[in-house]
Design an enzyme around this catalytic site. Structure first.
Site, PDB file in Angstrom:
ATOM      1  N   ASN A   1      53.502 -34.642 -56.181  1.00 53.39           N
ATOM      2  CA  ASN A   1      53.188 -34.185 -54.823  1.00 53.39           C
ATOM      3  C   ASN A   1      54.098 -32.999 -54.511  1.00 53.39           C
ATOM      4  O   ASN A   1      55.284 -33.182 -54.255  1.00 53.39           O
ATOM      5  CB  ASN A   1      53.428 -35.346 -53.838  1.00 53.39           C
ATOM      6  CG  ASN A   1      53.298 -34.907 -52.390  1.00 53.39           C
ATOM      7  OD1 ASN A   1      52.774 -33.835 -52.095  1.00 53.39           O
ATOM      8  ND2 ASN A   1      53.779 -35.746 -51.479  1.00 53.39           N
ATOM      9  N   TRP A   2      53.523 -31.805 -54.575  1.00 52.89           N
ATOM     10  CA  TRP A   2      54.353 -30.611 -54.388  1.00 52.89           C
ATOM     11  C   TRP A   2      54.693 -30.339 -52.927  1.00 52.89           C
ATOM     12  O   TRP A   2      55.477 -29.436 -52.635  1.00 52.89           O
ATOM     13  CB  TRP A   2      53.616 -29.390 -54.973  1.00 52.89           C
ATOM     14  CG  TRP A   2      53.624 -29.341 -56.466  1.00 52.89           C
ATOM     15  CD1 TRP A   2      54.270 -30.205 -57.319  1.00 52.89           C
ATOM     16  CD2 TRP A   2      52.969 -28.365 -57.288  1.00 52.89           C
ATOM     17  NE1 TRP A   2      54.051 -29.822 -58.616  1.00 52.89           N
ATOM     18  CE2 TRP A   2      53.256 -28.697 -58.630  1.00 52.89           C
ATOM     19  CE3 TRP A   2      52.182 -27.253 -57.019  1.00 52.89           C
ATOM     20  CZ2 TRP A   2      52.779 -27.948 -59.697  1.00 52.89           C
ATOM     21  CZ3 TRP A   2      51.695 -26.512 -58.086  1.00 52.89           C
ATOM     22  CH2 TRP A   2      51.995 -26.855 -59.408  1.00 52.89           C
ATOM     23  N   LYS A   3      54.073 -31.054 -52.019  1.00 52.82           N
ATOM     24  CA  LYS A   3      54.306 -30.826 -50.576  1.00 52.82           C
ATOM     25  C   LYS A   3      54.115 -29.334 -50.275  1.00 52.82           C
ATOM     26  O   LYS A   3      53.238 -28.707 -50.860  1.00 52.82           O
ATOM     27  CB  LYS A   3      55.680 -31.352 -50.170  1.00 52.82           C
ATOM     28  CG  LYS A   3      55.881 -32.805 -50.620  1.00 52.82           C
ATOM     29  CD  LYS A   3      57.085 -33.464 -50.040  1.00 52.82           C
ATOM     30  CE  LYS A   3      57.154 -34.904 -50.561  1.00 52.82           C
ATOM     31  NZ  LYS A   3      58.262 -35.661 -50.022  1.00 52.82           N
TER      32      LYS A   3
ATOM     33  N   GLY B   1      57.843 -36.450 -55.642  1.00 52.70           N
ATOM     34  CA  GLY B   1      57.926 -35.233 -54.832  1.00 52.70           C
ATOM     35  C   GLY B   1      58.814 -34.208 -55.507  1.00 52.70           C
ATOM     36  O   GLY B   1      58.397 -33.497 -56.432  1.00 52.70           O
ATOM     37  N   GLY B   2      60.090 -34.148 -55.073  1.00 51.21           N
ATOM     38  CA  GLY B   2      61.021 -33.118 -55.525  1.00 51.21           C
ATOM     39  C   GLY B   2      61.037 -32.912 -57.032  1.00 51.21           C
ATOM     40  O   GLY B   2      61.005 -31.770 -57.514  1.00 51.21           O
TER      41      GLY B   2
ATOM     42  N   HIS C   1      50.378 -40.023 -46.158  1.00 52.46           N
ATOM     43  CA  HIS C   1      51.780 -39.870 -46.565  1.00 52.46           C
ATOM     44  C   HIS C   1      52.667 -40.019 -45.327  1.00 52.46           C
ATOM     45  O   HIS C   1      52.279 -39.617 -44.233  1.00 52.46           O
ATOM     46  CB  HIS C   1      51.980 -38.492 -47.212  1.00 52.46           C
ATOM     47  CG  HIS C   1      53.329 -38.348 -47.840  1.00 52.46           C
ATOM     48  ND1 HIS C   1      54.458 -38.077 -47.108  1.00 52.46           N
ATOM     49  CD2 HIS C   1      53.743 -38.463 -49.134  1.00 52.46           C
ATOM     50  CE1 HIS C   1      55.492 -38.035 -47.918  1.00 52.46           C
ATOM     51  NE2 HIS C   1      55.086 -38.262 -49.153  1.00 52.46           N
TER      52      HIS C   1
ATOM     53  N   GLY D   1      62.972 -38.102 -50.661  1.00 56.15           N
ATOM     54  CA  GLY D   1      63.741 -36.858 -50.577  1.00 56.15           C
ATOM     55  C   GLY D   1      65.216 -37.065 -50.286  1.00 56.15           C
ATOM     56  O   GLY D   1      65.938 -36.119 -49.980  1.00 56.15           O
TER      57      GLY D   1
ATOM     58  N   SER E   1      62.263 -40.564 -54.393  1.00 57.85           N
ATOM     59  CA  SER E   1      63.361 -40.141 -55.273  1.00 57.85           C
ATOM     60  C   SER E   1      63.205 -40.648 -56.705  1.00 57.85           C
ATOM     61  O   SER E   1      64.189 -41.042 -57.340  1.00 57.85           O
ATOM     62  CB  SER E   1      64.716 -40.550 -54.688  1.00 57.85           C
ATOM     63  OG  SER E   1      64.935 -39.895 -53.448  1.00 57.85           O
TER      64      SER E   1
ATOM     65  N   GLU F   1      55.079 -38.413 -44.284  1.00 53.54           N
ATOM     66  CA  GLU F   1      55.336 -37.157 -43.551  1.00 53.54           C
ATOM     67  C   GLU F   1      54.164 -36.821 -42.645  1.00 53.54           C
ATOM     68  O   GLU F   1      54.345 -36.284 -41.549  1.00 53.54           O
ATOM     69  CB  GLU F   1      55.638 -36.030 -44.554  1.00 53.54           C
ATOM     70  CG  GLU F   1      57.036 -36.200 -45.149  1.00 53.54           C
ATOM     71  CD  GLU F   1      57.207 -35.649 -46.559  1.00 53.54           C
ATOM     72  OE1 GLU F   1      56.367 -34.857 -47.009  1.00 53.54           O
ATOM     73  OE2 GLU F   1      58.202 -36.035 -47.206  1.00 53.54           O
TER      74      GLU F   1
ATOM     75  N   GLU G   1      55.936 -46.221 -50.645  1.00 57.91           N
ATOM     76  CA  GLU G   1      57.041 -45.266 -50.574  1.00 57.91           C
ATOM     77  C   GLU G   1      57.945 -45.608 -49.392  1.00 57.91           C
ATOM     78  O   GLU G   1      57.608 -45.297 -48.246  1.00 57.91           O
ATOM     79  CB  GLU G   1      56.506 -43.845 -50.357  1.00 57.91           C
ATOM     80  CG  GLU G   1      55.580 -43.359 -51.443  1.00 57.91           C
ATOM     81  CD  GLU G   1      55.502 -41.841 -51.443  1.00 57.91           C
ATOM     82  OE1 GLU G   1      55.916 -41.243 -52.428  1.00 57.91           O
ATOM     83  OE2 GLU G   1      55.044 -41.257 -50.438  1.00 57.91           O
TER      84      GLU G   1
HETATM   85  P1  PGA Z   1      60.538 -37.474 -53.404  1.00 59.50           P
HETATM   86  O1  PGA Z   1      59.146 -37.540 -52.580  1.00 59.50           O
HETATM   87  O2  PGA Z   1      60.221 -37.809 -54.829  1.00 59.50           O
HETATM   88  O3  PGA Z   1      61.023 -36.077 -53.219  1.00 59.50           O
HETATM   89  O4  PGA Z   1      61.451 -38.501 -52.786  1.00 59.50           O
HETATM   90  C1  PGA Z   1      58.208 -38.547 -52.838  1.00 59.50           C
HETATM   91  C2  PGA Z   1      57.038 -38.396 -51.914  1.00 59.50           C
HETATM   92  O5  PGA Z   1      57.217 -38.089 -50.731  1.00 59.50           O
HETATM   93  O6  PGA Z   1      55.862 -38.584 -52.324  1.00 59.50           O
END
Ligand code: PGA
Length: 259
Positions: free
Chosen positions: A11-13, A240-241, A101, A179, A219, A103, A173
């Site tokens: 997930n590149w956001k 994500g990251g 998600h 993050g 993470s 966010e 999650e």
């Molecule tokens: P993260 O994000 O790996 O940067 O913690 C995961 C996500 O939000 O899907």
């Protein structure tokens, strides 16, 4: 139950413009091998503006990575400035769409009802939803994590048939792990993913529960992926990251070669 194929999703956001996206996909494809694709399904979820470029690279270079999106609207079309419909994504050969998600829920106010409509729109357009759920730190400390996640699963998937639930993906999650560099312990992640599976079993039956794929997200890194992926109810990771760096993401995809 071991027949559930692992799914590792990046997930590149809101990262990577379309030039950077093309480079990242090409680099990832150089690092991954046929062995990786044999063992694991991989999807990438770039921003909307990158989708067409990433689609072109994946198709022209015959890279077996599924194209994913991060979000969509539930209506087919209309006066919804800034939104993109599930049908528009399907036309780009998107096959997986992240829905709900944390966010989107926390920053943009998406409700369980919104999530449910989006899940249905994604399915109606022949794609697979990755429906996200997870608790805040306050909810965890107050002992409400299981109740919250069960409710998100039941409301987010309300009205679906068992065979539809069997084919989709749920991403657990914990919000405090996204993050932050804090990962749930493999045992806590397993317990919550089992909670998701039991909620599915209670409402849609054993077949759906045994087939639905459950990802852990928050993470995930090369160093913790093997222990997380070893858990019986964890069928993949939403990353994500660490998915922004092709080398790091490839090491997560190769989790089974470590340890
Ligand atoms: P993260 O994000 O790996 O940067 O913690 C995961 C996500 O939000 O899907």
């Amino acid at each position: 139950m071991s027949e559930r194929r692992p799914l590792i999703s990046g997930n590149w956001k809101m990262h990577h413009n379309h030039f950077e996206a093309i480079q990242a996909v090409q680099k990832l494809s150089y690092v991954l091998s046929a062995n990786d694709y044999d063992a694991v399904d991989v999807s990438l979820h770039p921003p909307f503006t990158d989708l067409r470029s990433v689609q072109t690279v994946l198709e022209s270079d015959e890279i077996p990575i599924a194209l994913g999106a991060q979000h969509c609207h539930w209506e087919e079309k209309g006066a919804f400035t800034g939104e993109v419909s599930a049908g528009m994504l399907a036309k780009l050969n998107v096959s997986l769409v992240i829905v709900g998600h944390s966010e989107r829920r926390e920053v943009f106010g998406e409700t369980d009802d919104n999530v449910n409509r989006k899940v249905k729109a994604v399915l109606a357009n022949g794609m697979t939803p990755i429906m996200c759920c997870g608790e805040t730190l306050d909810e965890r400390e107050a002992g409400q994590a299981r109740d919250k996640v069960e409710r998100q699963v039941l409301e987010g998937l309300a009205g679906l048939k068992g065979d539809q639930v069997a084919g989709l993906v749920v991403a657990y999650e914990p919000i405090w792990a996204i993050g932050t560099g804090k990962t749930a312990t493999p045992e806590d992640a397993q317990e919550m993913c089992a909670t998701v599976r039991n909620a599915v079993r209670g409402s849609w039956g054993t077949e759906a529960a045994d087939s639905v794929r459950i990802q852990y997200g928050g993470s995930v890194k090369p160093v913790n992926a093997p222990d997380l992926m070893r858990q019986s109810d964890i069928d993949g990771a939403l990353v994500g990251g660490a998915s922004l760096d092709p080398d790091e993401f490839a090491r997560i995809i190769a989790y089974r070669l470590v340890g």
